[in-house]
Design an enzyme around this catalytic site. Structure first.
Site, PDB file in Angstrom:
ATOM      1  N   ASN A 139      16.912 -25.805 -17.005  1.00 15.48           N
ATOM      2  CA  ASN A 139      17.087 -25.332 -15.628  1.00 15.48           C
ATOM      3  C   ASN A 139      17.947 -26.340 -14.864  1.00 15.48           C
ATOM      4  OD1 ASN A 139      16.704 -25.020 -12.788  1.00 15.48           O
ATOM      5  ND2 ASN A 139      14.945 -23.723 -13.185  1.00 15.48           N
ATOM      6  N   ASP A 157      19.023 -26.007 -11.629  1.00 17.13           N
ATOM      7  CA  ASP A 157      18.910 -25.910 -10.156  1.00 17.13           C
ATOM      8  C   ASP A 157      19.033 -27.276  -9.498  1.00 17.13           C
ATOM      9  OD1 ASP A 157      18.147 -23.330 -10.694  1.00 17.13           O
ATOM     10  OD2 ASP A 157      16.088 -23.559  -9.984  1.00 17.13           O
ATOM     11  N   HIS A 158      18.442 -28.269 -10.174  1.00 18.72           N
ATOM     12  CA  HIS A 158      18.289 -29.580  -9.539  1.00 18.72           C
ATOM     13  C   HIS A 158      19.627 -30.324  -9.438  1.00 18.72           C
ATOM     14  CE1 HIS A 158      14.148 -28.401 -10.043  1.00 18.72           C
ATOM     15  NE2 HIS A 158      14.463 -28.117 -11.296  1.00 18.72           N
ATOM     16  N   ARG A 205      25.061 -32.472   0.282  1.00 18.27           N
ATOM     17  CA  ARG A 205      26.282 -32.762   1.065  1.00 18.27           C
ATOM     18  C   ARG A 205      27.135 -31.520   1.255  1.00 18.27           C
ATOM     19  NH1 ARG A 205      28.250 -38.811   0.476  1.00 18.27           N
ATOM     20  NH2 ARG A 205      26.267 -39.700   1.114  1.00 18.27           N
ATOM     21  N   HIS A 240      17.884 -20.507 -10.810  1.00 14.34           N
ATOM     22  CA  HIS A 240      17.080 -19.729  -9.865  1.00 14.34           C
ATOM     23  C   HIS A 240      17.940 -19.523  -8.621  1.00 14.34           C
ATOM     24  CE1 HIS A 240      12.929 -19.520  -7.612  1.00 14.34           C
ATOM     25  NE2 HIS A 240      13.729 -18.511  -7.307  1.00 14.34           N
ATOM     26  N   ARG A 257      17.879 -18.578  -5.341  1.00 21.48           N
ATOM     27  CA  ARG A 257      16.885 -18.315  -4.300  1.00 21.48           C
ATOM     28  C   ARG A 257      17.493 -17.506  -3.161  1.00 21.48           C
ATOM     29  NH1 ARG A 257      11.971 -20.845  -3.480  1.00 21.48           N
ATOM     30  NH2 ARG A 257      11.308 -22.164  -5.208  1.00 21.48           N
ATOM     31  N   ARG A 261      19.165 -22.378  -1.356  1.00 15.73           N
ATOM     32  CA  ARG A 261      19.030 -23.820  -1.095  1.00 15.73           C
ATOM     33  C   ARG A 261      19.683 -24.667  -2.179  1.00 15.73           C
ATOM     34  NH1 ARG A 261      12.602 -24.642  -1.990  1.00 15.73           N
ATOM     35  NH2 ARG A 261      12.526 -22.990  -0.458  1.00 15.73           N
ATOM     36  N   HIS A 262      19.845 -24.119  -3.384  1.00 20.84           N
ATOM     37  CA  HIS A 262      20.528 -24.907  -4.416  1.00 20.84           C
ATOM     38  C   HIS A 262      21.599 -24.081  -5.133  1.00 20.84           C
ATOM     39  CE1 HIS A 262      17.242 -23.148  -6.695  1.00 20.84           C
ATOM     40  NE2 HIS A 262      16.352 -24.053  -6.347  1.00 20.84           N
ATOM     41  N   GLU A 265      16.726 -16.511 -12.776  1.00 21.67           N
ATOM     42  CA  GLU A 265      15.437 -16.382 -12.088  1.00 21.67           C
ATOM     43  C   GLU A 265      15.712 -15.875 -10.682  1.00 21.67           C
ATOM     44  OE1 GLU A 265      12.713 -19.839 -14.071  1.00 21.67           O
ATOM     45  OE2 GLU A 265      13.742 -20.324 -12.217  1.00 21.67           O
ATOM     46  N   THR A 314       8.731 -25.863  -4.026  1.00 21.23           N
ATOM     47  CA  THR A 314       9.081 -25.277  -5.325  1.00 21.23           C
ATOM     48  C   THR A 314       8.129 -24.109  -5.573  1.00 21.23           C
ATOM     49  OG1 THR A 314       9.478 -25.734  -7.665  1.00 21.23           O
ATOM     50  CG2 THR A 314       7.608 -26.863  -6.661  1.00 21.23           C
ATOM     51  N   THR A 315       8.397 -23.347  -6.637  1.00 12.25           N
ATOM     52  CA  THR A 315       7.558 -22.183  -6.937  1.00 12.25           C
ATOM     53  C   THR A 315       6.103 -22.611  -7.125  1.00 12.25           C
ATOM     54  OG1 THR A 315       9.477 -21.286  -8.066  1.00 12.25           O
ATOM     55  CG2 THR A 315       7.383 -20.164  -8.447  1.00 12.25           C
ATOM     56  N   GLU A 351       6.713 -15.254 -18.581  1.00 14.44           N
ATOM     57  CA  GLU A 351       6.830 -16.711 -18.605  1.00 14.44           C
ATOM     58  C   GLU A 351       5.549 -17.238 -17.968  1.00 14.44           C
ATOM     59  OE1 GLU A 351      10.504 -18.763 -17.679  1.00 14.44           O
ATOM     60  OE2 GLU A 351       9.410 -20.256 -16.505  1.00 14.44           O
ATOM     61  N   HIS A 355       7.638 -24.607 -15.859  1.00 13.86           N
ATOM     62  CA  HIS A 355       7.389 -25.181 -14.536  1.00 13.86           C
ATOM     63  C   HIS A 355       6.610 -26.483 -14.663  1.00 13.86           C
ATOM     64  CE1 HIS A 355       7.939 -25.048 -10.243  1.00 13.86           C
ATOM     65  NE2 HIS A 355       6.829 -25.757 -10.191  1.00 13.86           N
ATOM     66  N   GLY A 356       7.251 -27.545 -14.206  1.00 14.34           N
ATOM     67  CA  GLY A 356       6.599 -28.853 -14.162  1.00 14.34           C
ATOM     68  C   GLY A 356       6.431 -29.517 -15.522  1.00 14.34           C
ATOM     69  N   GLY A 395      13.425 -28.092 -16.134  1.00 13.43           N
ATOM     70  CA  GLY A 395      14.529 -28.559 -15.309  1.00 13.43           C
ATOM     71  C   GLY A 395      14.292 -29.911 -14.687  1.00 13.43           C
ATOM     72  N   HIS A 396      13.321 -29.986 -13.785  1.00 11.37           N
ATOM     73  CA  HIS A 396      13.188 -31.166 -12.935  1.00 11.37           C
ATOM     74  C   HIS A 396      13.066 -32.454 -13.736  1.00 11.37           C
ATOM     75  CE1 HIS A 396      11.240 -33.934 -10.050  1.00 11.37           C
ATOM     76  NE2 HIS A 396      12.132 -33.396  -9.247  1.00 11.37           N
TER      77      HIS A 396
END
Ligand SMILES: CC(=O)[C@@H](O)[C@H](O)COP(=O)(O)O
Ligand SMILES: NCC(=O)COP(=O)(O)O
Length: 238
Positions: A7, A9-10, A18, A43, A45, A49-50, A70, A100-101, A151, A191-192, A213-214
């Site tokens: 993922n 997104d991050h 920026r 994702h 959204r 936001r990302h 996603e 986050t989700t 998932e 997730h996580g 991802g994160h």
């Protein structure tokens, strides 16, 4: 063993800090694929936001593995998905205020509504996965929608405060996974997940893909920092 969807997104979160052009998630996807990622997850959204629509459209052209989009189950997102045609879609719940989700979809409460989205997307040739907590009634409801995948949300497992909680949550995920397989639904999780808690999830019977991802992007920042600083020093001194 399951495949790995990275993922990204991050990466986009850093860029959006920026509102600039770097780091570009499209470039990150290439690097992730060259390193062995089996898929790229983004994702899009509703609040953008990302990840931006531009990213999804470019990734559709550049991703050589699988593109997992996603998104929330809304007419706006479905229109984008039908146009972009990712390799598969994961429907996720969204709350604007969340960091986050926070949990899985309540498929049980919106079985008919989600079923219509699943039917429309899968009718267009895009397999759908439903992001759900590993609860019996949510997995049974997911089967009723006709979605090809679930998932399992691993966030509660990832947030376990001690070994006992971790074991309990692993048992919940293992049981949920077994039910999904029994009902003929293919199984992903995410997730996580981190370098410390992923192995046990990878070993759940029938697990096909882990979306992470994160933790990977966080590690990339740290393992890449030494080289980035050295390159800037060299440039200044050259
Ligand atoms: C659905 C899910 O678990 C992840 O995609 C996560 O939501 C990543 O997106 P955010 O970083 O915006 O929460
Ligand atoms: N669906 C989960 C995902 O794509 C990655 O979640 P995280 O590893 O960023 O928490």
């Amino acid at each position: 063993m399951p495949t790995l969807g990275v993922n990204i997104d991050h990466i986009a979160t850093i860029r959006q800090a920026r509102r600039g052009t770097e780091p570009d998630p499209v470039a990150a996807a290439v690097i992730a694929e060259l390193a062995g990622a089996d898929g790229i997850t983004v994702h899009l959204r509703e609040d953008r936001r990302h990840i931006q629509e531009r990213d999804v459209r470019l990734l559709r052209q550049t991703v050589r593995t699988r593109l997992n989009l996603e998104m929330a189950a809304t007419p706006e997102m479905v229109a984008i998905a039908l146009d972009v045609k990712p390799d598969y879609i994961t429907l996720v719940p969204e709350r604007r205020e969340e960091i986050t989700t926070e949990g899985g979809l309540n498929v049980k409460a919106q079985c008919d509504r989600l079923g219509k989205f699943v039917h429309q997307l899968q009718g267009a040739g895009i397999p759908v996965s439903l992001f759900v907590d590993a609860e019996t009634d949510q997995i049974q409801a997911s089967a009723r929608t006709g979605a090809k995948f679930v998932e399992l949300h691993t966030g509660t497992y990832a947030n376990a405060k001690n070994e006992e909680e971790l074991k309990q949550e692993l048992a919940v995920l293992t049981k949920g996974g077994a039910l999904a397989i029994e009902l003929g639904i293919r199984l992903n999780s995410g997730h996580g997940l981190t370098y410390w808690n992923t192995r046990a999830i990878a070993q759940i019977a029938g697990m096909e893909e882990l979306n992470i991802g994160h933790s990977i992007i966080s590690r990339a920042v740290l393992v890449g920092l030494d080289r980035a600083v050295r390159e800037m020093k060299d440039l200044i001194n050259s």
